[in-house]
Design an enzyme around this catalytic site. Structure first.
Site, PDB file in Angstrom:
ATOM      1  CE  LYS A  12      -3.782  -2.398   2.060  1.00 37.27           C
ATOM      2  NZ  LYS A  12      -4.908  -1.596   3.684  1.00 37.27           N
ATOM      3  CE1 TYR A  52      -9.051  -2.696   0.340  1.00 34.53           C
ATOM      4  CE2 TYR A  52      -8.362  -0.935  -0.404  1.00 34.53           C
ATOM      5  CZ  TYR A  52      -8.146  -1.679   0.398  1.00 34.53           C
ATOM      6  OH  TYR A  52      -7.306  -1.990   0.328  1.00 34.53           O
ATOM      7  CG  ASN A 115      -3.748  -2.543   7.163  1.00 34.22           C
ATOM      8  OD1 ASN A 115      -3.208  -1.646   5.822  1.00 34.22           O
ATOM      9  ND2 ASN A 115      -4.544  -3.036   7.328  1.00 34.22           N
ATOM     10  CG  HIS A 118      -5.274  -5.947  -0.316  1.00 35.39           C
ATOM     11  ND1 HIS A 118      -6.508  -6.383  -0.067  1.00 35.39           N
ATOM     12  CD2 HIS A 118      -4.795  -6.876  -2.038  1.00 35.39           C
ATOM     13  CE1 HIS A 118      -7.149  -6.295  -0.612  1.00 35.39           C
ATOM     14  NE2 HIS A 118      -6.415  -7.165  -1.791  1.00 35.39           N
ATOM     15  CD  GLU A 129      -8.526  -8.470  -3.324  1.00 30.55           C
ATOM     16  OE1 GLU A 129      -7.569  -9.252  -3.235  1.00 30.55           O
ATOM     17  OE2 GLU A 129      -9.843  -8.911  -2.855  1.00 30.55           O
TER      18      GLU A 129
HETATM   19  P1  IDP Z   1      -7.944  -6.571   5.158  1.00 29.06           P
HETATM   20  O1  IDP Z   1      -6.861  -5.822   4.980  1.00 29.06           O
HETATM   21  O2  IDP Z   1      -7.345  -7.614   6.743  1.00 29.06           O
HETATM   22  O3  IDP Z   1      -8.827  -7.031   4.634  1.00 29.06           O
HETATM   23  P2  IDP Z   1     -10.436  -5.534   5.638  1.00 29.06           P
HETATM   24  O4  IDP Z   1     -11.524  -5.588   6.313  1.00 29.06           O
HETATM   25  O5  IDP Z   1     -10.825  -6.009   4.054  1.00 29.06           O
HETATM   26  O6  IDP Z   1      -9.041  -6.281   6.114  1.00 29.06           O
HETATM   27  O7  IDP Z   1     -10.929  -4.585   4.757  1.00 29.06           O
HETATM   28  C1  IDP Z   1      -9.623  -3.509   3.872  1.00 29.06           C
HETATM   29  C2  IDP Z   1      -8.723  -2.428   4.511  1.00 29.06           C
HETATM   30  O8  IDP Z   1      -9.578  -1.086   5.394  1.00 29.06           O
HETATM   31  C3  IDP Z   1      -7.482  -2.778   5.753  1.00 29.06           C
HETATM   32  O9  IDP Z   1      -6.675  -3.503   5.204  1.00 29.06           O
HETATM   33  C4  IDP Z   1      -8.019  -1.491   6.310  1.00 29.06           C
HETATM   34  O10 IDP Z   1      -6.941  -0.210   6.393  1.00 29.06           O
HETATM   35  C5  IDP Z   1      -8.982  -0.424   6.427  1.00 29.06           C
HETATM   36  N1  IDP Z   1      -9.411  -0.769   7.523  1.00 29.06           N
HETATM   37  C6  IDP Z   1     -10.293  -1.896   7.841  1.00 29.06           C
HETATM   38  N2  IDP Z   1     -11.346  -1.692   9.172  1.00 29.06           N
HETATM   39  C7  IDP Z   1     -11.379  -0.627   9.526  1.00 29.06           C
HETATM   40  C8  IDP Z   1     -11.634   1.044  10.321  1.00 29.06           C
HETATM   41  O11 IDP Z   1     -12.094   0.169  11.207  1.00 29.06           O
HETATM   42  N3  IDP Z   1     -10.805   1.488  10.604  1.00 29.06           N
HETATM   43  C9  IDP Z   1      -9.919   2.375   9.176  1.00 29.06           C
HETATM   44  N4  IDP Z   1      -9.640   1.924   8.077  1.00 29.06           N
HETATM   45  C10 IDP Z   1     -10.007  -0.185   8.636  1.00 29.06           C
HETATM   46 MG    MG Z   2     -10.155  -7.393   2.880  1.00 30.49          MG
END
Ligand code: IDP
Ligand code: MG
Length: 152
Positions: A12, A52, A115, A118, A129
């Site tokens: 990212k 997303y 984080n 992805h 994807e």
């Molecule tokens: P993942 O990346 O571990 O699959 P997902 O639930 O698919 O997690 O969420 C996509 C991305 O959205 C996450 O990697 C994170 O960067 C962001 N995200 C998810 N939940 C939150 C939140 O509660 N607050 C802010 N950003 C979030």
């Molecule tokens: Mg995800």
């Protein structure tokens, strides 16, 4: 014949800006996984919205789109046995503070919205994807000679 899977991985914008790309790629290479597609791109708002789509109604959606389009990302397709689950495990929990410390997010991240990486969460997601990010001709079929040392 090995049951091979492919998964989409993104470094990212935070990972690219923090110059973690080489380390992230190295983690997958050292595991013995094969890179079959790789590029540096700037994600458009349209692509971000489609990638997303499942989060469209979440409160963090707009911030997520703004962030993922804020700078270059490195997109890659990784191939290996059971690699969708293997790569998710290597990446760690979504919230880096909950991620095991040996994972990519656990090593390099602090905040959930920064984080670093992805990866696709299922076969259905990986098919969807990969098609969003790569044309068929950008994915290379080739033999990685170390495979006989990775797979029995
Ligand atoms: P993942 O990346 O571990 O699959 P997902 O639930 O698919 O997690 O969420 C996509 C991305 O959205 C996450 O990697 C994170 O960067 C962001 N995200 C998810 N939940 C939150 C939140 O509660 N607050 C802010 N950003 C979030
Ligand atoms: Mg995800």
């Amino acid at each position: 014949m090995l049951q091979m899977e492919r998964t989409l991985v993104l470094v990212k914008p935070d990972g690219v800006q923090r110059q973690l790309t080489g380390r992230v790629i190295g983690v997958f290479e050292r595991r013995g996984l094969k890179i079959v597609g790789l590029k540096l791109i700037r994600i458009t708002p349209d692509l971000a919205g489609r990638h997303y789509a499942e989060h469209r109604d979440k409160p963090f959606f707009q911030g997520l789109v703004d962030f993922i389009t804020s700078g270059p990302v490195v997109a890659m397709v990784i191939e290996g046995k059971n690699c969708i689950a293997v790569v998710r495990e290597m990446m760690g929990a979504t919230d880096p503070q909950k991620a095991a410390s040996a994972t990519i997010r656990g090593r390099y991240g602090i905040d959930i919205g920064r984080n670093v990486v992805h990866s696709s969460d299922s076969l259905e997601s990986s098919n969807r994807e990969i098609a969003l990010f790569f044309k068929q001709e950008e994915l290379l079929d080739y033999t990685l000679d170390i495979q006989k040392w990775v797979y029995e």
